[in-house]
Design a protein around this motif. Sequence first.
Motif, mmCIF file in Angstrom:
data_model
loop_
_atom_site.group_PDB
_atom_site.id
_atom_site.type_symbol
_atom_site.label_atom_id
_atom_site.label_comp_id
_atom_site.label_asym_id
_atom_site.label_seq_id
_atom_site.Cartn_x
_atom_site.Cartn_y
_atom_site.Cartn_z
ATOM 1 N N SER A 22 35.314 33.413 48.096
ATOM 2 C CA SER A 22 35.203 34.142 49.363
ATOM 3 C C SER A 22 35.329 35.659 49.218
ATOM 4 C CB SER A 22 36.197 33.621 50.406
ATOM 5 O OG SER A 22 37.493 34.114 50.198
ATOM 6 N N ASP A 23 35.413 36.172 47.986
ATOM 7 C CA ASP A 23 35.401 37.626 47.807
ATOM 8 C C ASP A 23 34.026 38.174 48.185
ATOM 9 O OD1 ASP A 23 37.984 37.743 46.933
ATOM 10 O OD2 ASP A 23 37.481 37.955 44.811
ATOM 11 N N ILE A 24 34.006 39.397 48.655
ATOM 12 C CA ILE A 24 32.749 40.047 49.001
ATOM 13 C C ILE A 24 32.384 40.985 47.860
ATOM 14 C CG2 ILE A 24 31.620 41.614 50.623
ATOM 15 C CD1 ILE A 24 33.592 40.477 52.746
ATOM 16 N N CYS A 39 25.754 43.415 50.449
ATOM 17 C CA CYS A 39 26.920 42.596 50.140
ATOM 18 C C CYS A 39 26.562 41.120 50.125
ATOM 19 C CB CYS A 39 27.997 42.809 51.192
ATOM 20 S SG CYS A 39 28.620 44.489 51.264
ATOM 21 N N ALA A 41 28.841 37.198 49.642
ATOM 22 C CA ALA A 41 30.146 36.551 49.507
ATOM 23 C C ALA A 41 30.029 35.489 48.417
ATOM 24 C CB ALA A 41 30.565 35.920 50.824
ATOM 25 N N TRP A 42 30.982 35.480 47.506
ATOM 26 C CA TRP A 42 30.991 34.469 46.457
ATOM 27 C C TRP A 42 31.690 33.237 47.018
ATOM 28 C CZ3 TRP A 42 28.772 32.440 42.619
ATOM 29 C CH2 TRP A 42 29.437 31.535 41.783
ATOM 30 N N LEU A 43 30.953 32.133 47.100
ATOM 31 C CA LEU A 43 31.491 30.911 47.680
ATOM 32 C C LEU A 43 31.801 29.846 46.645
ATOM 33 C CD1 LEU A 43 29.210 30.694 50.841
ATOM 34 C CD2 LEU A 43 31.508 31.683 50.620
ATOM 35 N N GLN A 61 40.734 35.187 53.876
ATOM 36 C CA GLN A 61 40.280 34.832 55.202
ATOM 37 C C GLN A 61 40.865 33.510 55.675
ATOM 38 O OE1 GLN A 61 36.030 34.793 54.699
ATOM 39 N NE2 GLN A 61 35.951 32.603 54.802
#
Length: 113
Positions: A22-24, A39, A41-43, A61
Motif C-alpha cells: 500500500s505504499d505510494i 503515482c 500504489a504497490w498492492l 491506511q
Amino acid sequence: MSKLNELVTEFCPDSVKYAGHSDIIMAVTNENDDDVCKCVAWLGNESITVSGHAAIIHHNQNAKEVQCEIVRILDFLTLFTVELTAELAVRKKQYEFYRDKLLCHQFTTFEYF
C-alpha cells in the motif's frame, strides 16, 4: 525477500529503496514530462525494490482509529469555522451600525458598547 531484491541490494546497496504493501510510489524523473510525478500504489504482499529516482510515501491506511480521530478533528474544525463565520458576520453588522452613527453624528450622548 525475492531473489531480484537480494541482487539489487547486493549490487547497489547505497541507492536501494523498498516499497511495502500500500505504499505510494511517485516517479521523480522520467523520459517524458507527462509521467513525472505520476503515482502508483504497490498492492503486492512482499516488499519491492524501487529506483533511486522515485519517491516512496509510506503510510498506514489500515489504522482506522487514526482515521477516525482525524475525521473527528476535521468535523470539530468545520463546526468551529461555521461558528466563527457567524460571529464575524454579527461583529461586522455591529461595527457598521456604530460606524454609521459616528459618521452621521447621531450620538446624542456618549454610549457604551
